[in-house]
Design a protein around this motif. Structure first.
Motif, PDB file in Angstrom:
ATOM      1  N   ILE A 186       3.140  -0.633  -4.341  1.00 51.30           N
ATOM      2  CA  ILE A 186       3.176  -0.737  -2.889  1.00 51.30           C
ATOM      3  C   ILE A 186       2.222  -1.828  -2.449  1.00 51.30           C
ATOM      4  CG2 ILE A 186       1.452   1.102  -2.629  1.00 51.30           C
ATOM      5  CD1 ILE A 186       2.835   1.789   0.063  1.00 51.30           C
ATOM      6  N   ASP A 187       2.654  -2.632  -1.517  1.00 51.76           N
ATOM      7  CA  ASP A 187       1.830  -3.719  -0.991  1.00 51.76           C
ATOM      8  C   ASP A 187       1.965  -3.728   0.526  1.00 51.76           C
ATOM      9  OD1 ASP A 187       0.286  -5.927  -0.595  1.00 51.76           O
ATOM     10  OD2 ASP A 187       1.699  -7.368  -1.458  1.00 51.76           O
ATOM     11  N   GLU A 210      -2.394  -6.825   5.285  1.00 51.70           N
ATOM     12  CA  GLU A 210      -3.541  -6.436   6.121  1.00 51.70           C
ATOM     13  C   GLU A 210      -3.237  -6.537   7.611  1.00 51.70           C
ATOM     14  OE1 GLU A 210      -5.722 -10.836   5.923  1.00 51.70           O
ATOM     15  OE2 GLU A 210      -6.617  -9.114   4.902  1.00 51.70           O
ATOM     16  N   ASN A 211      -2.188  -7.269   7.989  1.00 49.37           N
ATOM     17  CA  ASN A 211      -1.829  -7.397   9.410  1.00 49.37           C
ATOM     18  C   ASN A 211      -0.958  -6.247   9.921  1.00 49.37           C
ATOM     19  OD1 ASN A 211      -3.167  -9.875   9.764  1.00 49.37           O
ATOM     20  ND2 ASN A 211      -1.431 -10.989   8.870  1.00 49.37           N
ATOM     21  N   VAL A 212      -0.541  -5.363   9.025  1.00 49.00           N
ATOM     22  CA  VAL A 212       0.288  -4.226   9.451  1.00 49.00           C
ATOM     23  C   VAL A 212      -0.605  -3.204  10.163  1.00 49.00           C
ATOM     24  CG1 VAL A 212       1.696  -2.296   8.654  1.00 49.00           C
ATOM     25  CG2 VAL A 212       1.946  -4.539   7.578  1.00 49.00           C
ATOM     26  N   PRO A 213      -0.289  -2.840  11.413  1.00 51.38           N
ATOM     27  CA  PRO A 213      -1.136  -1.894  12.141  1.00 51.38           C
ATOM     28  C   PRO A 213      -1.102  -0.503  11.529  1.00 51.38           C
ATOM     29  CG  PRO A 213       0.890  -2.309  13.346  1.00 51.38           C
ATOM     30  CD  PRO A 213       0.882  -3.278  12.205  1.00 51.38           C
ATOM     31  N   LYS A 214      -2.213   0.227  11.689  1.00 49.58           N
ATOM     32  CA  LYS A 214      -2.261   1.590  11.141  1.00 49.58           C
ATOM     33  C   LYS A 214      -1.514   2.571  12.033  1.00 49.58           C
ATOM     34  CE  LYS A 214      -6.288   1.525   8.145  1.00 49.58           C
ATOM     35  NZ  LYS A 214      -7.542   2.204   7.757  1.00 49.58           N
ATOM     36  N   PHE A 236      10.292  -1.573 -12.616  1.00 47.23           N
ATOM     37  CA  PHE A 236       9.433  -1.255 -11.475  1.00 47.23           C
ATOM     38  C   PHE A 236      10.256  -1.020 -10.212  1.00 47.23           C
ATOM     39  CE2 PHE A 236       9.892  -5.879 -11.060  1.00 47.23           C
ATOM     40  CZ  PHE A 236      10.140  -6.014  -9.698  1.00 47.23           C
ATOM     41  N   ILE A 237       9.612  -0.357  -9.262  1.00 42.55           N
ATOM     42  CA  ILE A 237      10.121  -0.204  -7.896  1.00 42.55           C
ATOM     43  C   ILE A 237       8.964  -0.593  -6.985  1.00 42.55           C
ATOM     44  CG2 ILE A 237      11.007   1.390  -6.147  1.00 42.55           C
ATOM     45  CD1 ILE A 237      11.959   3.172  -8.511  1.00 42.55           C
ATOM     46  N   LYS A 238       9.202  -1.497  -6.062  1.00 43.49           N
ATOM     47  CA  LYS A 238       8.113  -1.991  -5.230  1.00 43.49           C
ATOM     48  C   LYS A 238       8.474  -1.918  -3.751  1.00 43.49           C
ATOM     49  CE  LYS A 238       4.890  -5.853  -4.639  1.00 43.49           C
ATOM     50  NZ  LYS A 238       4.490  -7.206  -5.098  1.00 43.49           N
ATOM     51  N   SER A 254      -3.661   0.690  -6.791  1.00 44.80           N
ATOM     52  CA  SER A 254      -4.642  -0.327  -6.391  1.00 44.80           C
ATOM     53  C   SER A 254      -4.847  -1.353  -7.495  1.00 44.80           C
ATOM     54  CB  SER A 254      -5.975   0.344  -6.038  1.00 44.80           C
ATOM     55  OG  SER A 254      -5.830   1.223  -4.943  1.00 44.80           O
ATOM     56  N   CYS A 255      -4.795  -0.912  -8.755  1.00 41.92           N
ATOM     57  CA  CYS A 255      -4.885  -1.856  -9.878  1.00 41.92           C
ATOM     58  C   CYS A 255      -3.709  -2.824  -9.845  1.00 41.92           C
ATOM     59  CB  CYS A 255      -4.879  -1.100 -11.207  1.00 41.92           C
ATOM     60  SG  CYS A 255      -6.402  -0.199 -11.565  1.00 41.92           S
ATOM     61  N   LYS A 256      -2.514  -2.282  -9.662  1.00 45.48           N
ATOM     62  CA  LYS A 256      -1.314  -3.113  -9.683  1.00 45.48           C
ATOM     63  C   LYS A 256      -1.216  -4.018  -8.458  1.00 45.48           C
ATOM     64  CE  LYS A 256       1.132   0.255 -12.500  1.00 45.48           C
ATOM     65  NZ  LYS A 256       2.149   1.316 -12.561  1.00 45.48           N
ATOM     66  N   SER A 257      -1.912  -3.630  -7.380  1.00 46.83           N
ATOM     67  CA  SER A 257      -1.952  -4.465  -6.175  1.00 46.83           C
ATOM     68  C   SER A 257      -3.138  -5.418  -6.195  1.00 46.83           C
ATOM     69  CB  SER A 257      -2.014  -3.579  -4.927  1.00 46.83           C
ATOM     70  OG  SER A 257      -0.920  -2.703  -4.878  1.00 46.83           O
ATOM     71  N   ASN A 258      -3.875  -5.430  -7.318  1.00 48.15           N
ATOM     72  CA  ASN A 258      -5.011  -6.333  -7.523  1.00 48.15           C
ATOM     73  C   ASN A 258      -6.091  -6.151  -6.445  1.00 48.15           C
ATOM     74  OD1 ASN A 258      -6.448  -8.311  -8.939  1.00 48.15           O
ATOM     75  ND2 ASN A 258      -5.599  -9.973  -7.694  1.00 48.15           N
ATOM     76  N   LYS A 259      -6.576  -4.911  -6.313  1.00 47.61           N
ATOM     77  CA  LYS A 259      -7.630  -4.601  -5.343  1.00 47.61           C
ATOM     78  C   LYS A 259      -8.826  -3.998  -6.084  1.00 47.61           C
ATOM     79  CE  LYS A 259      -4.271  -3.764  -1.633  1.00 47.61           C
ATOM     80  NZ  LYS A 259      -3.686  -2.753  -0.700  1.00 47.61           N
ATOM     81  N   PRO A 260      -9.649  -4.841  -6.735  1.00 46.10           N
ATOM     82  CA  PRO A 260     -10.747  -4.329  -7.572  1.00 46.10           C
ATOM     83  C   PRO A 260     -11.771  -3.506  -6.808  1.00 46.10           C
ATOM     84  CG  PRO A 260     -10.917  -6.717  -7.255  1.00 46.10           C
ATOM     85  CD  PRO A 260      -9.570  -6.313  -6.760  1.00 46.10           C
ATOM     86  N   ASN A 261     -12.063  -3.870  -5.566  1.00 48.56           N
ATOM     87  CA  ASN A 261     -13.043  -3.101  -4.780  1.00 48.56           C
ATOM     88  C   ASN A 261     -12.542  -1.684  -4.509  1.00 48.56           C
ATOM     89  OD1 ASN A 261     -14.826  -5.256  -4.693  1.00 48.56           O
ATOM     90  ND2 ASN A 261     -14.019  -6.029  -2.761  1.00 48.56           N
TER      91      ASN A 261
END
Length: 586
Positions: free
Chosen positions: A175-176, A179-183, A211-213, A549-556
């Motif tokens: 899932i990706d 950041e501009n998508v409103p909550k 995969f399914i994305k 989060s790993c697959k979306s490359n978000k180390p933090n």
């Protein structure tokens, strides 16, 4: 109804009849078998009657004044709406009695046969529901709500549901969310969930490995609203170029053998397209045979407000595991169908309720005046004096003790007009037939007059408020059943799980230093099956999020979730040890 769908429906019906007959002859008493068979025969007669009436109606030349809407004749839509009630009512009895039988002390063979009845019944129900839903949506009879909702939470919940479908399969769920998508946005969350689950469910069905994305980003935005674009991409079987242009047509599937191999009515994408267009959106599909498919849709959403988001009441979230929650509840049932009347009385009696049924309206009012009734269950579509009329009489009674009794309506068909009439009359809640036992129990507990439970069950209602952290909860009862009750085997599995958890901690610690997120994702993927095994759903959800989060490359984000894991796992392991000790003592 197309010939292929008619054959499919009648084939499912014959299979169900064989299973019911075999089970009735071998496993039930004469009286029990008669109840089950009578219920099935009523259902079958009703279904066949309407199928053949439909065929005859279609064979008669139509008059010129017959009006077509979206390519479907209005009389056909009325027919579909009409058979909904006729078919779902007896089907409610079949499913209900199968559920009751499942609670009895049956042999393993008997349970398998009951499960076969339930599976065939639910397959028929799914088919009927999809046809009915398409009819309602295309004719404008579906209600679309507008509320503030948390879009990010909805997307997370949808992906978690899909995770449960691909357990132990070689499919990566990604899932990706830009950041501009409103909550918080304003719209219909249930319809968006339905669309996403339809599309993701299709991918899960047709992807063997790969995969399914799901990707979401803001296409356009202004001060008040935004255009959101959603895409579901997969590495599934794909669709041939000649089929892509017709894939959204009703009763269409990609290839001739798709229905027999994968199941379904061929209405899923049609319903999805109808919903999106009703929400002023658009949808398109790209696919390559044997390579994969990408479905993209765009929907406009006004920005929402956090203050408008409705939080579920704590008391509505508790799990109703014990029928004794309803012990002593006094319930009046208005139901004209004898099969359903017997069914609901047996269900309620097993839960310790006192039930009043089988009476005239005048006699019913006398019972209401003489007893402290906690709840009324009201069938809306009774043939003579219907449930709406009976409810009006009750709400208009001069006795405040009578006119204030909570009413829960139930019916095999429920339209937007019915919903409005229920609100105007003062009906408190609604159940759609066939309902599950949990649906019934939830509706009663939620609406009944006596809100104070017996002391021994008060703790069940209070438990969510003092419940331990979700990520530390485990349950070994299912695993023990999988071990055929062998405690030694259970001990070995738990020991193996603990070793896997230690290995996971070591791997993540090493690979975080080099930010090798692929290796961390592999470790998380391996461990999440272990959490599913011990029913540690809260911690499994955390591990799934870490993997994504790993697959979306978000180390933090990975570091944050790993720290949460380190904080909570020791207590989970302690609870796991306690649960194991408890089972060892038995």
């Amino acid at each position: 109804m197309p010939i292929s769908k008619t054959k499919d429906l009648l084939g499912q019906l014959s299979q169900l009849e064989r299973t019911v007959s075999e089970f009735s002859f071998e496993e039930l008493s004469a009286d029990e078998a008669k109840v089950l068979k009578d219920s099935f025969n009523t259902f079958r007669s009703s279904l066949e009657k309407h199928i053949y009436e439909s065929k005859e109606a279609n064979s008669i030349p139509q008059k010129k004044e017959s009006v077509a809407v979206n390519g479907q004749d209005i009389s056909q839509k009325k027919f579909i709406a009409h058979i909904s009630h006729e078919i779902r009512t007896p089907l409610n009895s079949i499913i209900g009695y199968a559920n009751l039988l499942n609670d009895e002390r049956l042999t393993q063979g008997q349970h398998k046969k009951v499960d076969a009845i339930k599976f065939a019944s639910n397959t028929l129900l799914k088919l009927i529901n999809e046809v009915l839903e398409y009819s309602k949506i295309s004719s404008g009879n579906t209600n679309f709500e507008t509320v503030d909702f948390n879009l990010h939470s909805l997307l997370k919940d949808v992906m978690f549901l899909c995770e449960t479908l691909v357990l132990d399969r070689k499919i990566e769920l990604l899932i990706d969310i830009d950041e501009n998508v409103p909550k918080i946005v304003k719209g219909d969350p249930s319809k968006l969930s339905q669309v996403l689950l339809n599309l993701l469910g299709n991918s899960v069905k047709f992807v063997e490995n790969g995969f399914i994305k799901l990707e979401v980003f803001s296409k356009e935005s202004s001060d008040n609203d935004c255009m959101l674009q959603f895409s579901v991409a997969d590495t599934g079987i794909g669709i041939s170029s000649e089929k892509v242009n017709t894939i959204f047509d009703q009763y269409t599937q990609a290839e001739n053998d798709t229905s027999s191999k994968y199941g379904g009515t061929g209405l899923g994408l049609t319903i999805t397209k109808e919903i999106i267009e009703k929400l002023n959106g658009e949808i398109e599909i790209e696919s390559v045979l044997d390579k994969g498919t990408t479905v993209t849709f765009r929907l406009p959403y006004p920005y929402g407000s956090t203050s408008g988001v409705v939080n579920k009441s704590v008391n509505e979230n508790y799990k109703l595991k014990d029928g004794k929650l309803l012990a002593g509840t006094e319930i009046m049932v208005f139901e004209d169908n004898q099969m359903n009347q017997l069914l609901i009385v047996e269900q309620l009696t097993k839960w310790g309720c006192r039930v009043h049924t089988n009476f005239t309206l005048d006699k019913g009012l006398e019972i209401l005046a003489a007893n402290n009734i906690d709840l009324i269950l009201m069938d809306l579509k009774m043939p003579n004096l219907n449930g709406f009329e009976v409810s009006k009489v009750i709400r208009g009674n001069d006795n405040s003790n009578i006119n204030s009794i909570p009413i829960v309506a139930f019916s095999a068909d429920f339209t937007e007009r019915d919903s409005k009439e229920c609100k105007e009359i003062g009906i408190n809640d609604f159940l759609l037939k066939p309902y599950t036992l949990e649906d019934l129990m939830t509706a009663i507990v939620k609406n009944k007059r006596k809100k104070v439970e017996p002391l021994e069950f008060a703790s069940i209602l209070q438990k969510p408020m003092i419940e331990p952290k979700e990520t530390t909860v485990v349950d070994l009862t299912s695993l023990l059943k999988d071990c055929f009750g062998e405690i030694d085997m259970l001990n070995e599995l738990v020991k193996l799980f603990k070793l896997n958890a230690i290995e996971f901690i070591g791997n993540v610690k090493v690979h975080l230093q080099t930010e090798d997120l692929n290796q961390i994702a592999l470790s998380a993927h391996k461990l999440k099956a272990g959490f599913a095994m011990i029913k540690a759903d809260g911690m499994r959800s955390l591990i799934v999020e870490l993997e994504v989060s790993c697959k979306s490359n978000k180390p933090n984000k990975v570091r944050e979730l790993y720290q949460a894991f380190l904080n909570d796992y020791p207590l989970l392991e302690e609870n796991l040890t306690d649960a194991l000790k408890s089972l060892n003592k038995k």
